[in-house]
Design a protein around this motif. Structure first.
Motif, mmCIF file in Angstrom:
data_model
loop_
_atom_site.group_PDB
_atom_site.id
_atom_site.type_symbol
_atom_site.label_atom_id
_atom_site.label_comp_id
_atom_site.label_asym_id
_atom_site.label_seq_id
_atom_site.Cartn_x
_atom_site.Cartn_y
_atom_site.Cartn_z
ATOM 1 N N ILE A 1 17.139 51.248 31.220
ATOM 2 C CA ILE A 1 18.696 51.201 31.086
ATOM 3 C C ILE A 1 18.674 51.798 32.287
ATOM 4 N N GLU A 2 18.645 53.095 33.156
ATOM 5 C CA GLU A 2 19.270 53.777 33.386
ATOM 6 C C GLU A 2 19.328 52.763 34.994
ATOM 7 N N GLU A 3 18.519 52.382 35.672
ATOM 8 C CA GLU A 3 18.694 51.391 36.477
ATOM 9 C C GLU A 3 19.329 50.465 36.101
ATOM 10 N N LEU A 4 19.706 49.801 34.659
ATOM 11 C CA LEU A 4 20.592 49.028 34.809
ATOM 12 C C LEU A 4 22.467 49.637 34.723
ATOM 13 N N ASP A 5 22.434 50.334 34.498
ATOM 14 C CA ASP A 5 23.697 51.912 34.445
ATOM 15 C C ASP A 5 24.404 51.383 35.988
ATOM 16 N N GLN A 6 22.925 51.639 37.102
ATOM 17 C CA GLN A 6 23.188 52.459 38.497
ATOM 18 C C GLN A 6 23.609 50.641 39.173
ATOM 19 N N PHE A 7 23.194 49.823 38.796
ATOM 20 C CA PHE A 7 22.784 48.604 39.164
ATOM 21 C C PHE A 7 25.365 47.984 38.252
ATOM 22 N N VAL A 8 24.717 47.985 37.317
ATOM 23 C CA VAL A 8 26.405 47.707 37.388
ATOM 24 C C VAL A 8 27.825 48.164 37.415
ATOM 25 N N ALA A 9 27.466 49.488 37.875
ATOM 26 C CA ALA A 9 27.952 50.140 38.118
ATOM 27 C C ALA A 9 28.951 49.856 39.605
ATOM 28 N N GLN A 10 27.836 49.318 40.672
ATOM 29 C CA GLN A 10 28.733 49.269 41.916
ATOM 30 C C GLN A 10 29.813 48.614 41.283
ATOM 31 N N LYS A 11 30.556 48.570 43.221
ATOM 32 C CA LYS A 11 31.742 47.470 42.897
ATOM 33 C C LYS A 11 31.535 46.526 43.523
ATOM 34 N N GLY A 12 32.477 45.376 43.726
ATOM 35 C CA GLY A 12 32.406 44.499 44.143
ATOM 36 C C GLY A 12 31.439 43.055 43.354
ATOM 37 N N LYS A 13 30.836 41.941 43.735
ATOM 38 C CA LYS A 13 30.439 41.291 42.470
ATOM 39 C C LYS A 13 29.202 40.854 42.554
ATOM 40 N N GLN A 14 28.252 40.893 41.760
ATOM 41 C CA GLN A 14 27.206 40.728 41.836
ATOM 42 C C GLN A 14 26.513 39.919 40.716
ATOM 43 N N LEU A 15 25.488 39.496 40.870
ATOM 44 C CA LEU A 15 24.453 38.541 40.302
ATOM 45 C C LEU A 15 23.412 39.257 39.060
ATOM 46 N N ILE B 1 22.413 34.002 33.591
ATOM 47 C CA ILE B 1 22.260 34.170 34.320
ATOM 48 C C ILE B 1 23.467 34.851 34.470
ATOM 49 N N PHE B 2 24.319 36.365 35.120
ATOM 50 C CA PHE B 2 25.595 37.276 34.889
ATOM 51 C C PHE B 2 26.263 36.702 36.026
ATOM 52 N N LEU B 3 27.064 36.901 36.608
ATOM 53 C CA LEU B 3 28.738 36.724 38.100
ATOM 54 C C LEU B 3 29.063 38.270 37.671
ATOM 55 N N LEU B 4 28.453 39.401 37.809
ATOM 56 C CA LEU B 4 29.871 41.055 37.488
ATOM 57 C C LEU B 4 30.344 41.073 38.305
ATOM 58 N N GLU B 5 31.849 41.220 38.483
ATOM 59 C CA GLU B 5 32.971 41.713 39.638
ATOM 60 C C GLU B 5 33.198 43.563 38.626
ATOM 61 N N ASN B 6 32.228 44.071 39.455
ATOM 62 C CA ASN B 6 33.419 46.001 38.978
ATOM 63 C C ASN B 6 33.137 46.292 37.318
ATOM 64 N N GLY B 7 31.722 46.064 37.342
ATOM 65 C CA GLY B 7 31.046 46.271 35.659
ATOM 66 C C GLY B 7 32.085 45.567 34.631
ATOM 67 N N GLU B 8 32.273 44.515 35.117
ATOM 68 C CA GLU B 8 32.757 43.561 33.968
ATOM 69 C C GLU B 8 32.132 41.855 34.218
ATOM 70 N N VAL B 9 31.552 41.516 33.099
ATOM 71 C CA VAL B 9 31.756 40.157 33.393
ATOM 72 C C VAL B 9 32.501 38.518 33.501
ATOM 73 N N LYS B 10 32.745 38.158 34.186
ATOM 74 C CA LYS B 10 33.425 37.163 35.080
ATOM 75 C C LYS B 10 32.813 35.782 35.020
ATOM 76 N N TRP B 11 31.228 35.683 35.118
ATOM 77 C CA TRP B 11 30.677 33.994 34.170
ATOM 78 C C TRP B 11 29.298 34.577 33.642
ATOM 79 N N HIS B 12 28.688 33.728 33.050
ATOM 80 C CA HIS B 12 27.736 33.430 32.631
ATOM 81 C C HIS B 12 27.434 31.980 32.066
ATOM 82 N N THR B 13 25.850 32.073 32.216
ATOM 83 C CA THR B 13 25.569 30.996 32.039
ATOM 84 C C THR B 13 24.032 31.056 31.845
ATOM 85 N N SER B 14 23.328 29.667 30.902
ATOM 86 C CA SER B 14 21.930 29.502 31.078
ATOM 87 C C SER B 14 21.435 28.534 31.123
#
Length: 109
Positions: free
Chosen positions: A10-24, A81-94
């Motif tokens: 969960i800690e690694e997830l928190d660190q990943f989500v806390a980053q700025k910008g776009k993430q997958l 899959i989730f597209l995160l931007e600044n910690g928020e989900v902008k898109w997801h699909t499966s």
């Protein structure tokens, strides 16, 4: 290409989500053929695009996978899959909707 991280806690997830910008963020089941196909599409996208990316193995790291569903209030599916931007989900699909082209369109590159 940016190397992807594998999130085990969960800690690694928190660190990943806390980053700025776009993430997958990709939730992967290593025993599912649909997930394997979707993972290959995800990898193909990452070969050509520079974006922060992480993978959660849903069977091996179930608490982390469950935390994603709870945190974003999005029903768990696998593959997913989730597209995160600044910690928020902008898109997801499966499932079969996870393609290199779908990811490219969602990210905008």
């Amino acid at each position: 290409m940016v190397a992807q991280k594998q999130l085990h806690s969960i800690e690694e997830l928190d660190q990943f989500v806390a980053q700025k910008g776009k993430q997958l963020l990709f939730k992967h089941s290593t025993i599912c053929p649909i997930s394997t196909s979707a993972y290959e599409e995800f990898q193909a996208y990452l070969l050509d695009h520079s974006v922060e990316a992480a993978v959660i193995l849903v069977r091996e790291d179930r608490p982390v996978s469950n935390a994603v569903a709870e945190r974003f209030a999005i029903k768990h599916e696998s593959p997913q899959i989730f597209l995160l931007e600044n910690g928020e989900v902008k898109w997801h699909t499966s499932h079969w909707k996870i393609t290199k082209d779908a990811i490219k369109q969602a990210v905008g590159a």
